[in-house]
Design a protein around this motif. Sequence first.
Motif, PDB file in Angstrom:
ATOM      1  N   GLU A 121     -79.568 -46.442   8.255  1.00  0.00           N
ATOM      2  CA  GLU A 121     -78.238 -45.813   8.219  1.00  0.00           C
ATOM      3  C   GLU A 121     -77.145 -46.840   8.510  1.00  0.00           C
ATOM      4  O   GLU A 121     -76.106 -46.851   7.838  1.00  0.00           O
ATOM      5  CB  GLU A 121     -78.164 -44.678   9.236  1.00  0.00           C
ATOM      6  N   MET A 122     -77.387 -47.688   9.503  1.00  0.00           N
ATOM      7  CA  MET A 122     -76.390 -48.708   9.855  1.00  0.00           C
ATOM      8  C   MET A 122     -76.197 -49.701   8.708  1.00  0.00           C
ATOM      9  O   MET A 122     -75.076 -50.114   8.431  1.00  0.00           O
ATOM     10  CB  MET A 122     -76.820 -49.459  11.122  1.00  0.00           C
ATOM     11  N   ALA A 123     -77.272 -50.066   8.046  1.00  0.00           N
ATOM     12  CA  ALA A 123     -77.182 -51.026   6.945  1.00  0.00           C
ATOM     13  C   ALA A 123     -76.360 -50.461   5.796  1.00  0.00           C
ATOM     14  O   ALA A 123     -75.657 -51.209   5.104  1.00  0.00           O
ATOM     15  CB  ALA A 123     -78.577 -51.418   6.472  1.00  0.00           C
ATOM     16  N   GLU A 124     -76.433 -49.150   5.596  1.00  0.00           N
ATOM     17  CA  GLU A 124     -75.642 -48.502   4.540  1.00  0.00           C
ATOM     18  C   GLU A 124     -74.147 -48.648   4.809  1.00  0.00           C
ATOM     19  O   GLU A 124     -73.351 -48.765   3.888  1.00  0.00           O
ATOM     20  CB  GLU A 124     -75.988 -47.015   4.440  1.00  0.00           C
ATOM     21  N   GLN A 125     -73.771 -48.620   6.088  1.00  0.00           N
ATOM     22  CA  GLN A 125     -72.364 -48.642   6.479  1.00  0.00           C
ATOM     23  C   GLN A 125     -71.854 -50.043   6.798  1.00  0.00           C
ATOM     24  O   GLN A 125     -70.661 -50.229   7.028  1.00  0.00           O
ATOM     25  CB  GLN A 125     -72.163 -47.756   7.709  1.00  0.00           C
ATOM     26  N   ALA A 126     -72.737 -51.016   6.819  1.00  0.00           N
ATOM     27  CA  ALA A 126     -72.386 -52.369   7.263  1.00  0.00           C
ATOM     28  C   ALA A 126     -71.361 -53.018   6.349  1.00  0.00           C
ATOM     29  O   ALA A 126     -71.435 -52.900   5.127  1.00  0.00           O
ATOM     30  CB  ALA A 126     -73.634 -53.231   7.330  1.00  0.00           C
ATOM     31  N   THR A 127     -70.413 -53.694   6.972  1.00  0.00           N
ATOM     32  CA  THR A 127     -69.411 -54.432   6.215  1.00  0.00           C
ATOM     33  C   THR A 127     -69.469 -55.931   6.493  1.00  0.00           C
ATOM     34  O   THR A 127     -68.893 -56.716   5.757  1.00  0.00           O
ATOM     35  CB  THR A 127     -67.990 -53.934   6.552  1.00  0.00           C
ATOM     36  N   SER A 128     -70.195 -56.301   7.563  1.00  0.00           N
ATOM     37  CA  SER A 128     -70.231 -57.700   7.954  1.00  0.00           C
ATOM     38  C   SER A 128     -71.499 -57.991   8.744  1.00  0.00           C
ATOM     39  O   SER A 128     -71.964 -57.146   9.512  1.00  0.00           O
ATOM     40  CB  SER A 128     -69.006 -58.002   8.831  1.00  0.00           C
ATOM     41  N   LEU A 129     -72.038 -59.170   8.571  1.00  0.00           N
ATOM     42  CA  LEU A 129     -73.180 -59.589   9.376  1.00  0.00           C
ATOM     43  C   LEU A 129     -72.781 -59.785  10.832  1.00  0.00           C
ATOM     44  O   LEU A 129     -73.581 -59.576  11.739  1.00  0.00           O
ATOM     45  CB  LEU A 129     -73.764 -60.900   8.843  1.00  0.00           C
ATOM     46  N   TYR A 130     -71.541 -60.176  11.041  1.00  0.00           N
ATOM     47  CA  TYR A 130     -71.067 -60.447  12.398  1.00  0.00           C
ATOM     48  C   TYR A 130     -71.209 -59.223  13.294  1.00  0.00           C
ATOM     49  O   TYR A 130     -71.467 -59.355  14.490  1.00  0.00           O
ATOM     50  CB  TYR A 130     -69.609 -60.921  12.379  1.00  0.00           C
ATOM     51  N   ASP A 131     -71.054 -58.018  12.731  1.00  0.00           N
ATOM     52  CA  ASP A 131     -71.187 -56.796  13.517  1.00  0.00           C
ATOM     53  C   ASP A 131     -72.543 -56.730  14.214  1.00  0.00           C
ATOM     54  O   ASP A 131     -72.681 -56.079  15.253  1.00  0.00           O
ATOM     55  CB  ASP A 131     -71.024 -55.555  12.635  1.00  0.00           C
ATOM     56  N   PHE A 132     -73.532 -57.403  13.660  1.00  0.00           N
ATOM     57  CA  PHE A 132     -74.884 -57.359  14.203  1.00  0.00           C
ATOM     58  C   PHE A 132     -75.296 -58.679  14.847  1.00  0.00           C
ATOM     59  O   PHE A 132     -75.960 -58.682  15.878  1.00  0.00           O
ATOM     60  CB  PHE A 132     -75.865 -56.961  13.099  1.00  0.00           C
ATOM     61  N   THR A 133     -74.893 -59.792  14.266  1.00  0.00           N
ATOM     62  CA  THR A 133     -75.297 -61.085  14.820  1.00  0.00           C
ATOM     63  C   THR A 133     -74.651 -61.337  16.183  1.00  0.00           C
ATOM     64  O   THR A 133     -75.210 -62.074  16.987  1.00  0.00           O
ATOM     65  CB  THR A 133     -74.952 -62.253  13.869  1.00  0.00           C
TER      66      THR A 133
END
Length: 146
Positions: free
Chosen positions: A74-86
């Motif tokens: 679900e999070m990957a569907e909404q992701a706009t940037s790698l930075y949000d996770f890295t």
Amino acid sequence: MLQALKQFIQAAIETDHAVAGDEVELAVATLFVQLSRADNQPDEAERAKMLKRLAHLFQLETAEAERLLARADEMAEQATSLYDFTRFVKQLEYQQRYQFTVALWEIAWADDELDPHEEALIRQIAELIYLSHSDFVKAKHQAQPQ
């Protein structure tokens, strides 16, 4: 009164650490999902490898790893940037970031093919989590199927 305040503060600190741990687990799982989607060919071998690595990295039962991976989808569907996770992964100790990178390579190779998009994504993630280039290469070789 002072004892009650002390217990309240201790509980808040413990809750904060638990939330931070959950954020790291979700960030790692979401980056795994994004990697598996990089070649536009979802694969069961990659999904199985993600579940195995999540269970190993975070000492999770299989059902817990599956729930985490479902949330990560679900999070990957909404992701706009790698930075949000890295930014969460970057908080880990260096050796943990190295092991995370090995896991990324293992997932990329799970389907017996290394797509250039997967390699580019792993390179970008490694740079964002401040993994040295030599350890990036070392992780690649460590995870490479024999």
